[in-house]
Design an enzyme around this catalytic site. Sequence first.
Site, mmCIF file in Angstrom:
data_model
loop_
_atom_site.group_PDB
_atom_site.id
_atom_site.type_symbol
_atom_site.label_atom_id
_atom_site.label_comp_id
_atom_site.label_asym_id
_atom_site.label_seq_id
_atom_site.Cartn_x
_atom_site.Cartn_y
_atom_site.Cartn_z
ATOM 1 N N ARG A 118 -29.902 100.340 15.914
ATOM 2 C CA ARG A 118 -28.849 101.308 16.887
ATOM 3 C C ARG A 118 -28.730 100.995 18.406
ATOM 4 N NH1 ARG A 118 -31.019 105.352 13.110
ATOM 5 N NH2 ARG A 118 -29.557 105.708 11.727
ATOM 6 N N LYS A 140 -18.150 93.727 26.514
ATOM 7 C CA LYS A 140 -17.309 93.661 25.121
ATOM 8 C C LYS A 140 -18.088 92.476 24.448
ATOM 9 C CE LYS A 140 -12.539 94.504 26.668
ATOM 10 N NZ LYS A 140 -11.092 94.001 26.731
ATOM 11 N N GLU A 182 -9.296 81.412 32.655
ATOM 12 C CA GLU A 182 -9.606 82.767 33.052
ATOM 13 C C GLU A 182 -9.975 82.967 34.536
ATOM 14 O OE1 GLU A 182 -9.490 85.106 30.813
ATOM 15 O OE2 GLU A 182 -10.351 84.374 28.619
ATOM 16 N N LYS A 224 -14.219 90.943 38.030
ATOM 17 C CA LYS A 224 -14.487 91.460 36.696
ATOM 18 C C LYS A 224 -15.389 92.707 36.845
ATOM 19 C CE LYS A 224 -14.830 91.120 32.090
ATOM 20 N NZ LYS A 224 -14.935 90.564 30.757
ATOM 21 N N GLU A 234 -11.743 100.308 29.065
ATOM 22 C CA GLU A 234 -10.467 99.925 28.919
ATOM 23 C C GLU A 234 -9.381 101.125 28.468
ATOM 24 O OE1 GLU A 234 -9.827 95.869 27.489
ATOM 25 O OE2 GLU A 234 -7.908 96.442 26.719
ATOM 26 N N ARG A 238 -8.674 97.922 33.124
ATOM 27 C CA ARG A 238 -9.126 96.980 32.641
ATOM 28 C C ARG A 238 -8.166 95.920 31.651
ATOM 29 N NH1 ARG A 238 -15.390 96.364 29.991
ATOM 30 N NH2 ARG A 238 -14.917 93.991 29.245
ATOM 31 N N ASN A 242 -6.365 91.108 30.392
ATOM 32 C CA ASN A 242 -6.043 90.535 29.353
ATOM 33 C C ASN A 242 -4.599 89.823 29.384
ATOM 34 O OD1 ASN A 242 -8.034 90.778 27.236
ATOM 35 N ND2 ASN A 242 -7.361 93.086 27.098
ATOM 36 N N HIS A 245 -3.288 87.354 26.857
ATOM 37 C CA HIS A 245 -4.210 87.382 25.796
ATOM 38 C C HIS A 245 -3.591 87.644 24.363
ATOM 39 C CE1 HIS A 245 -7.298 86.468 28.796
ATOM 40 N NE2 HIS A 245 -8.258 86.543 27.966
ATOM 41 N N HIS A 249 -4.050 85.492 21.852
ATOM 42 C CA HIS A 249 -4.613 85.993 20.508
ATOM 43 C C HIS A 249 -3.932 85.539 19.217
ATOM 44 C CE1 HIS A 249 -7.715 88.795 22.624
ATOM 45 N NE2 HIS A 249 -8.029 87.583 22.668
ATOM 46 N N HIS A 262 -9.978 79.397 22.958
ATOM 47 C CA HIS A 262 -9.657 80.697 23.258
ATOM 48 C C HIS A 262 -8.932 80.502 24.996
ATOM 49 C CE1 HIS A 262 -9.755 84.704 24.624
ATOM 50 N NE2 HIS A 262 -10.260 84.562 25.769
HETATM 51 P P1 NAD Z 1 -17.468 78.890 23.054
HETATM 52 O O1 NAD Z 1 -18.684 79.706 23.149
HETATM 53 O O2 NAD Z 1 -17.200 78.205 21.534
HETATM 54 O O3 NAD Z 1 -18.244 77.548 23.706
HETATM 55 C C1 NAD Z 1 -17.478 76.327 23.914
HETATM 56 C C2 NAD Z 1 -18.422 74.931 23.494
HETATM 57 O O4 NAD Z 1 -19.095 74.733 24.468
HETATM 58 C C3 NAD Z 1 -18.960 75.323 22.186
HETATM 59 O O5 NAD Z 1 -19.067 73.976 21.297
HETATM 60 C C4 NAD Z 1 -20.504 75.579 22.808
HETATM 61 O O6 NAD Z 1 -21.547 74.963 21.832
HETATM 62 C C5 NAD Z 1 -20.365 74.593 23.785
HETATM 63 N N1 NAD Z 1 -21.235 74.839 25.216
HETATM 64 C C6 NAD Z 1 -21.440 75.970 25.597
HETATM 65 N N2 NAD Z 1 -22.425 75.699 26.556
HETATM 66 C C7 NAD Z 1 -22.537 74.334 26.969
HETATM 67 C C8 NAD Z 1 -22.806 73.508 27.760
HETATM 68 N N3 NAD Z 1 -23.716 73.989 28.955
HETATM 69 N N4 NAD Z 1 -22.877 72.295 27.868
HETATM 70 C C9 NAD Z 1 -22.310 71.621 26.555
HETATM 71 N N5 NAD Z 1 -21.760 72.290 25.667
HETATM 72 C C10 NAD Z 1 -21.871 73.663 25.612
HETATM 73 O O7 NAD Z 1 -16.242 79.209 23.971
HETATM 74 P P2 NAD Z 1 -16.180 79.920 25.279
HETATM 75 O O8 NAD Z 1 -14.901 79.406 26.032
HETATM 76 O O9 NAD Z 1 -17.479 79.905 26.006
HETATM 77 O O10 NAD Z 1 -15.769 81.593 24.921
HETATM 78 C C11 NAD Z 1 -14.974 81.781 23.890
HETATM 79 C C12 NAD Z 1 -15.034 83.036 23.277
HETATM 80 O O11 NAD Z 1 -15.485 84.096 24.211
HETATM 81 C C13 NAD Z 1 -14.168 83.582 22.267
HETATM 82 O O12 NAD Z 1 -14.569 83.943 21.188
HETATM 83 C C14 NAD Z 1 -13.333 84.790 23.014
HETATM 84 O O13 NAD Z 1 -12.746 85.621 22.297
HETATM 85 C C15 NAD Z 1 -14.650 85.194 23.779
HETATM 86 N N6 NAD Z 1 -14.411 86.002 25.214
HETATM 87 C C16 NAD Z 1 -14.919 87.283 25.118
HETATM 88 C C17 NAD Z 1 -14.768 88.003 26.220
HETATM 89 C C18 NAD Z 1 -15.473 89.175 26.678
HETATM 90 O O14 NAD Z 1 -15.092 89.972 27.346
HETATM 91 N N7 NAD Z 1 -16.374 89.581 25.835
HETATM 92 C C19 NAD Z 1 -13.818 87.479 27.301
HETATM 93 C C20 NAD Z 1 -13.420 86.090 27.168
HETATM 94 C C21 NAD Z 1 -13.399 85.545 25.990
HETATM 95 N N1 GLY Z 2 -11.710 89.582 28.932
HETATM 96 C C1 GLY Z 2 -11.486 91.052 28.830
HETATM 97 C C2 GLY Z 2 -12.234 92.097 29.344
HETATM 98 O O1 GLY Z 2 -13.459 91.919 29.344
HETATM 99 O O2 GLY Z 2 -12.000 93.055 29.288
#
Ligand code: NAD
Ligand code: GLY
Length: 372
Positions: A118, A140, A182, A224, A234, A238, A242, A245, A249, A262
């Site tokens: 939890r 998130k 972003e 942010k 949100e 907030r 997006n 997005h 998405h 993404h």
């Molecule tokens: P990712 O996590 O897939 O990383 C991209 C690639 O880079 C992967 O292959 C990873 O293994 C590699 N990698 C990571 N760090 C590295 C490094 N230092 N050197 C070499 N390779 C490295 O993608 P991302 O773009 O980081 O994240 C995208 C995800 O984030 C999506 O799922 C999206 O929905 C999510 N997201 C979440 C929020 C949130 O607020 N929680 C906001 C934006 C995006």
């Molecule tokens: N990436 C959108 C949010 O964190 O709200």
Amino acid sequence: MQTLQVDLGERSYPIHIGANLLDRPDLLVPHLVGRQVAIVTNETVAPLYLDRLHRSLEGRQVQPIVLPDGESFKNWETLQSIFDAMLSNRHDRKTTVIALGGGVVGDMAGFAAACYQRGVNFVQVPTTLLSQVDSSVGGKTGINHPLGKNMVGAFYQPSLVLIDTSTLKTLPRRELSAGLAEVIKYGLICDEPFLAWLEDNVEALLALDDASLTYAIERSCAAKAKVVGADERETGIRATLNLGHTFGHAIETHMGYGVWLHGEAVGAGMVMALEMSRLLGAISTAQRDRAIRLIARGGLPVVPPEAMTPDDFLAHMAVDKKVLDGRLRLVLLKTLGEAIVTDEYPKALLEATLTANYHDIAEEAGINRESK
Ligand code: NAD
Ligand code: GLY
């Protein structure tokens, strides 16, 4: 090193930004609770950075949990494997989950931390540009569902975000561009002067210039943190984070998770939001084109996938988290540097946005076919 703060009362936390912070136990250890630590990472990041983080946790009982790499693994099965590993190793409620990796690892590790017994302590150590400027901040967490991106998850804040900017040296160029989507987003939704700065510095960012990257990360995290501090769950502002997005998405879900990154989907999605803002009369053609040129210079696609029809978009957009009482709210621009969230737009205008010829729009903006 620069330190920012996400202000959420007793759940406030610092964001430390600087080079080689993986080697700074003094920053990390005060945010652990008990002796146990689960480092959730993936098979790409582990060989690069796991040992260094492990060394900073000397004296703790550390369990690395190495996930397969990719957006297509951001699902129940992988989440379950985190719980399997933690339960087999008898992690108790004082354990800390540390996410070491990009947004995929961060979102899944955070969701695991939110659910395990939890809720246990959680630390973000983001290693992609996208995760350093966006996903590690704000709490998130979640996974994808075959029917919709990030549709299952929780708001769950970390107790620390540790951004080691030197990890970007190993990031593939395509991933760097995805992160820039972003970064550009912040300029478009709330910071026109930053947009102008990005126009002057986008090539330096792509060339991994340290000072430029650090500045862009700080400015993005500050934007942010401010929005999250004002609207954690949100209910209002907030949602402006997006921009692009909802279209993006739809692209990610339709094309298959991981086919378009993404950030790439957000790049093309922002172009669609810009066009819709122009059709609404909120921004001029010149403003739309200025923004599209910056997105293209960031190495991002400015044309949505040929394979997608307007009906494909509409079907996926109908399950967006911004649908309320059956009405799809969209993030649009009031002007460059100011966004609004609205469900008050003529349906015909959304249809015009989905049927627009984005090759022509890109050409009007001065982008040649090869660089689209
Ligand atoms: P990712 O996590 O897939 O990383 C991209 C690639 O880079 C992967 O292959 C990873 O293994 C590699 N990698 C990571 N760090 C590295 C490094 N230092 N050197 C070499 N390779 C490295 O993608 P991302 O773009 O980081 O994240 C995208 C995800 O984030 C999506 O799922 C999206 O929905 C999510 N997201 C979440 C929020 C949130 O607020 N929680 C906001 C934006 C995006
Ligand atoms: N990436 C959108 C949010 O964190 O709200």
